[in-house]
Design an enzyme around this catalytic site. Structure first.
Site, mmCIF file in Angstrom:
data_model
loop_
_atom_site.group_PDB
_atom_site.id
_atom_site.type_symbol
_atom_site.label_atom_id
_atom_site.label_comp_id
_atom_site.label_asym_id
_atom_site.label_seq_id
_atom_site.Cartn_x
_atom_site.Cartn_y
_atom_site.Cartn_z
ATOM 1 N N LYS A 93 56.323 41.941 47.131
ATOM 2 C CA LYS A 93 56.066 42.474 45.788
ATOM 3 C C LYS A 93 56.706 43.851 45.619
ATOM 4 O O LYS A 93 57.365 44.123 44.611
ATOM 5 C CB LYS A 93 54.563 42.547 45.549
ATOM 6 C CG LYS A 93 54.145 43.281 44.295
ATOM 7 C CD LYS A 93 52.632 43.435 44.259
ATOM 8 C CE LYS A 93 52.260 44.719 43.591
ATOM 9 N NZ LYS A 93 50.849 45.004 43.601
ATOM 10 N N ASP A 94 56.527 44.723 46.601
ATOM 11 C CA ASP A 94 57.075 46.072 46.498
ATOM 12 C C ASP A 94 58.598 46.075 46.611
ATOM 13 O O ASP A 94 59.272 46.866 45.954
ATOM 14 C CB ASP A 94 56.456 46.986 47.549
ATOM 15 C CG ASP A 94 54.987 47.297 47.254
ATOM 16 O OD1 ASP A 94 54.542 47.054 46.117
ATOM 17 O OD2 ASP A 94 54.297 47.769 48.169
ATOM 18 N N ARG B 226 28.191 67.184 69.252
ATOM 19 C CA ARG B 226 28.137 65.725 69.106
ATOM 20 C C ARG B 226 29.278 65.183 68.266
ATOM 21 O O ARG B 226 29.610 64.009 68.335
ATOM 22 C CB ARG B 226 26.822 65.298 68.445
ATOM 23 C CG ARG B 226 25.582 65.687 69.218
ATOM 24 C CD ARG B 226 24.349 65.484 68.373
ATOM 25 N NE ARG B 226 24.418 66.351 67.197
ATOM 26 C CZ ARG B 226 23.721 66.194 66.088
ATOM 27 N NH1 ARG B 226 22.882 65.186 65.969
ATOM 28 N NH2 ARG B 226 23.827 67.035 65.087
ATOM 29 N N HIS C 197 51.069 55.122 42.080
ATOM 30 C CA HIS C 197 50.603 55.651 43.359
ATOM 31 C C HIS C 197 51.184 54.848 44.514
ATOM 32 O O HIS C 197 51.305 53.629 44.429
ATOM 33 C CB HIS C 197 49.071 55.582 43.414
ATOM 34 C CG HIS C 197 48.507 55.934 44.740
ATOM 35 N ND1 HIS C 197 48.035 54.984 45.619
ATOM 36 C CD2 HIS C 197 48.363 57.131 45.351
ATOM 37 C CE1 HIS C 197 47.612 55.599 46.722
ATOM 38 N NE2 HIS C 197 47.794 56.891 46.575
ATOM 39 N N LYS D 264 42.202 56.992 41.260
ATOM 40 C CA LYS D 264 42.040 56.715 42.688
ATOM 41 C C LYS D 264 41.670 58.001 43.419
ATOM 42 O O LYS D 264 42.237 59.060 43.154
ATOM 43 C CB LYS D 264 43.330 56.151 43.292
ATOM 44 C CG LYS D 264 43.718 54.803 42.723
ATOM 45 C CD LYS D 264 45.014 54.294 43.329
ATOM 46 C CE LYS D 264 45.372 52.931 42.749
ATOM 47 N NZ LYS D 264 46.647 52.437 43.289
ATOM 48 N N TYR E 268 40.075 54.211 49.841
ATOM 49 C CA TYR E 268 40.124 54.813 48.520
ATOM 50 C C TYR E 268 39.159 54.162 47.544
ATOM 51 O O TYR E 268 38.878 52.985 47.603
ATOM 52 C CB TYR E 268 41.542 54.834 47.948
ATOM 53 C CG TYR E 268 42.264 53.516 47.872
ATOM 54 C CD1 TYR E 268 42.398 52.854 46.663
ATOM 55 C CD2 TYR E 268 42.845 52.954 49.007
ATOM 56 C CE1 TYR E 268 43.084 51.652 46.583
ATOM 57 C CE2 TYR E 268 43.529 51.761 48.929
ATOM 58 C CZ TYR E 268 43.647 51.109 47.703
ATOM 59 O OH TYR E 268 44.316 49.924 47.629
ATOM 60 N N ARG F 213 53.464 51.406 50.907
ATOM 61 C CA ARG F 213 52.701 50.634 49.923
ATOM 62 C C ARG F 213 52.838 51.356 48.589
ATOM 63 O O ARG F 213 52.403 52.477 48.427
ATOM 64 C CB ARG F 213 51.235 50.535 50.338
ATOM 65 C CG ARG F 213 51.041 49.791 51.663
ATOM 66 C CD ARG F 213 49.569 49.804 52.079
ATOM 67 N NE ARG F 213 49.391 49.248 53.406
ATOM 68 C CZ ARG F 213 49.077 47.977 53.646
ATOM 69 N NH1 ARG F 213 48.931 47.124 52.649
ATOM 70 N NH2 ARG F 213 48.913 47.555 54.887
ATOM 71 N N GLN G 8 34.742 50.500 42.818
ATOM 72 C CA GLN G 8 35.195 49.678 43.940
ATOM 73 C C GLN G 8 35.749 50.577 45.029
ATOM 74 O O GLN G 8 36.413 51.568 44.746
ATOM 75 C CB GLN G 8 36.287 48.719 43.435
ATOM 76 C CG GLN G 8 36.827 47.755 44.449
ATOM 77 C CD GLN G 8 37.823 46.781 43.797
ATOM 78 O OE1 GLN G 8 37.559 46.220 42.754
ATOM 79 N NE2 GLN G 8 38.956 46.593 44.432
ATOM 80 N N ASP G 9 35.465 50.237 46.286
ATOM 81 C CA ASP G 9 36.061 50.905 47.443
ATOM 82 C C ASP G 9 37.046 49.947 48.087
ATOM 83 O O ASP G 9 36.757 48.754 48.228
ATOM 84 C CB ASP G 9 34.999 51.274 48.483
ATOM 85 C CG ASP G 9 34.124 52.446 48.055
ATOM 86 O OD1 ASP G 9 34.505 53.172 47.120
ATOM 87 O OD2 ASP G 9 33.066 52.633 48.674
ATOM 88 N N ASN G 10 38.201 50.474 48.501
ATOM 89 C CA ASN G 10 39.234 49.680 49.168
ATOM 90 C C ASN G 10 39.606 50.338 50.485
ATOM 91 O O ASN G 10 39.574 51.561 50.598
ATOM 92 C CB ASN G 10 40.492 49.582 48.296
ATOM 93 C CG ASN G 10 40.228 48.939 46.954
ATOM 94 O OD1 ASN G 10 39.452 48.007 46.845
ATOM 95 N ND2 ASN G 10 40.874 49.440 45.922
ATOM 96 N N HIS H 85 52.234 51.676 42.881
ATOM 97 C CA HIS H 85 51.368 50.745 42.164
ATOM 98 C C HIS H 85 50.596 51.424 41.039
ATOM 99 O O HIS H 85 50.274 52.604 41.125
ATOM 100 C CB HIS H 85 50.342 50.119 43.120
ATOM 101 C CG HIS H 85 50.952 49.399 44.264
ATOM 102 N ND1 HIS H 85 50.330 49.299 45.479
ATOM 103 C CD2 HIS H 85 52.134 48.733 44.400
ATOM 104 C CE1 HIS H 85 51.082 48.607 46.311
ATOM 105 N NE2 HIS H 85 52.181 48.256 45.689
ATOM 106 N N GLU I 222 29.817 65.082 53.694
ATOM 107 C CA GLU I 222 29.659 64.308 52.465
ATOM 108 C C GLU I 222 31.055 64.153 51.878
ATOM 109 O O GLU I 222 31.601 65.090 51.298
ATOM 110 C CB GLU I 222 28.754 65.040 51.470
ATOM 111 C CG GLU I 222 27.314 65.124 51.893
ATOM 112 C CD GLU I 222 26.467 65.916 50.901
ATOM 113 O OE1 GLU I 222 27.009 66.614 50.026
ATOM 114 O OE2 GLU I 222 25.235 65.846 51.033
#
Length: 188
Positions: free
Chosen positions: A170-171, A24, A120, A73, A133, A60, A47-49, A63, A29
């Protein structure tokens, strides 16, 4: 079951959760607080992003957030493939300004743990890449900082093969490492 490997910089780790598969598909986990704590990783995730990059070679980073909103992270790829990079920006660290990279992909099902005190960033290696993340502190615009992805003193070997990466404004305007005052100190 969780396999944890140390990378070339202290405290940056690769995590590989176990997959249980049958005809299937599979089950895994991807986060288990107690198993991480059993390995000395007792981070309180708040927090999850999730990010989506339509184009390959979207970059990206690099940061970080300043204290009191500094973030650990835990990064993984849901679709596609990235080169994930962590740069030690802890003043007094023997590895200050050095970087480590790890390819993360949906296929390899691996993750990277990037602790606070490291800048990162990541480069997408395929179109339509999704990255997920967890972070240990909420996003704070007032504490959000960047370092140039192409800082010559850091010298990250991004696999761009002569291409110009897709960057945010920004970057593209981020300062060099030598032009920031890092709030992080090494405990070494």
């Amino acid at each position: 079951m969780l396999e944890i490997s140390k990378l070339a910089l202290p405290d940056v780790l690769e995590l590989k959760p176990r997959k249980f598969g049958d005809d299937r598909g599979f089950f895994s986990e991807t986060f288990h607080r107690q198993r991480l704590a059993d390995h000395g990783i007792d981070t309180q995730w708040v927090q999850d992003n999730q990010s989506f990059s339509a184009e390959a070679y979207t970059l990206r980073g690099l940061h970080y957030q300043e204290p009191p909103f500094a973030q650990d992270k835990l990064v993984r790829v849901l679709r596609g493939r990235i080169l994930d990079v962590a740069v030690d920006i802890r003043a007094g660290s023997p590895s200050f300004g050095r970087w480590v990279a790890l390819e993360l992909s949906a296929r390899d099902f691996n993750q990277i743990l990037v602790p606070a005190g490291f800048a990162h960033g990541f480069l997408t290696l395929e179109p339509d890449t999704e990255v997920f993340y967890k972070v240990s502190a909420h996003y704070s615009p007032a504490h959000d900082r960047s370092i140039r992805y192409d800082d010559p003193d850091i010298g990250v070997a991004w696999p761009l093969d002569g291409r110009t990466p897709v960057l945010s404004a920004k970057d593209a305007e981020a300062p060099l490492l030598r032009d920031i005052e890092t709030p992080f100190r090494s405990e070494a």
